[in-house]
Design an enzyme around this catalytic site. Structure first.
Site, PDB file in Angstrom:
ATOM      1  N   TYR A   1      47.884  15.275  40.893  1.00 33.93           N
ATOM      2  CA  TYR A   1      47.516  16.670  40.666  1.00 33.93           C
ATOM      3  C   TYR A   1      46.424  16.803  39.611  1.00 33.93           C
ATOM      4  O   TYR A   1      46.540  16.257  38.511  1.00 33.93           O
ATOM      5  CB  TYR A   1      48.729  17.492  40.232  1.00 33.93           C
ATOM      6  CG  TYR A   1      49.697  17.849  41.338  1.00 33.93           C
ATOM      7  CD1 TYR A   1      49.476  17.472  42.661  1.00 33.93           C
ATOM      8  CD2 TYR A   1      50.849  18.575  41.061  1.00 33.93           C
ATOM      9  CE1 TYR A   1      50.367  17.789  43.660  1.00 33.93           C
ATOM     10  CE2 TYR A   1      51.755  18.914  42.061  1.00 33.93           C
ATOM     11  CZ  TYR A   1      51.510  18.515  43.358  1.00 33.93           C
ATOM     12  OH  TYR A   1      52.409  18.852  44.347  1.00 33.93           O
ATOM     13  N   CYS A   2      45.398  17.531  39.981  1.00 34.82           N
ATOM     14  CA  CYS A   2      44.286  17.817  39.058  1.00 34.82           C
ATOM     15  C   CYS A   2      43.690  16.540  38.478  1.00 34.82           C
ATOM     16  O   CYS A   2      43.238  16.512  37.327  1.00 34.82           O
ATOM     17  CB  CYS A   2      44.734  18.749  37.924  1.00 34.82           C
ATOM     18  SG  CYS A   2      45.523  20.263  38.493  1.00 34.82           S
TER      19      CYS A   2
END
Length: 203
Positions: A52-53
């Site tokens: 994530y990210c």
């Protein structure tokens, strides 16, 4: 707030789980304010992942917990072993790498709920259970689960665990929507449907 119990954890887990796939360093104040508001209404479970990210999601969550001093109040669900440009990564080396990296980013020595982000049907489910049980036995991980595994593969894994006296999957996190897609949203993505939900209820 309603809570559930997950086998392998002493903490109660809030039914409403906070997503973190928008937690970036350059918007840390927003993420922290969102977390504060979520905890204020009784939420305690937070969903993240190694990918994530680009890793910032876990880093921001780790910074937040350190600054607030509230790690013990939060149930962390993070995921690893997502495929990359070279293909599936459901193997011992990738899982070790992702867990080790996630712990460092989160600034903790314990992951409450750890899930495999994707499956590789070419790897025997029992082999995966053996790998994950090393982290359960060491106290690094509380409960193990999966994301985007079919119910058939989950059953295969848990049948193996029961036969060998090992810890099996105690949670699953598939895509969930009021509309079932005709094709997966992403490669390897599994969506819950009536058959899947019926099997889980029977279990």
């Amino acid at each position: 707030m309603e809570y559930i119990s997950v086998k392998g954890l002493d903490k109660k887990v809030s039914r409403l789980m906070k997503g973190t796939d928008y937690f970036y360093h350059n918007s840390y104040d927003k993420a922290a304010a969102n977390m504060d508001a979520y905890l204020a209404i009784g939420g305690n479970s937070v969903d993240s992942a190694h990918i994530y990210c680009g890793g910032e999601s876990e880093e921001v969550l780790g910074r937040y917990m350190k600054e607030r001093g509230n790690r013990d109040q939060i149930v962390i669900l993070t995921k690893g072993a997502h495929h990359d440009q070279n293909g599936p990564r459901v193997n011992k080396e990738a899982i070790r790498h992702d867990i080790t990296t996630s712990l460092k980013r989160l600034q903790t020595d314990f992951i409450d709920l750890y899930a495999l982000h994707r499956d590789d049907p070419n790897v025997p489910a029992g082999e995966v259970i053996e790998i994950l049980n090393e982290y359960v036995k060491s106290g690094t991980v509380g409960a193990i689960g999966c994301s985007n595994w079919t119910w058939q593969r989950i059953k295969e894994a848990n049948d193996y665990a029961a036969e060998k006296g090992l810890t099996g999957f105690t949670f699953s996190s598939p895509n969930l929507s009021l509309a079932k897609p005709n094709e997966p949203f992403w490669k390897g993505c599994v969506s819950a449907d009536a058959e899947t939900c019926a099997w889980h209820e029977a279990e």
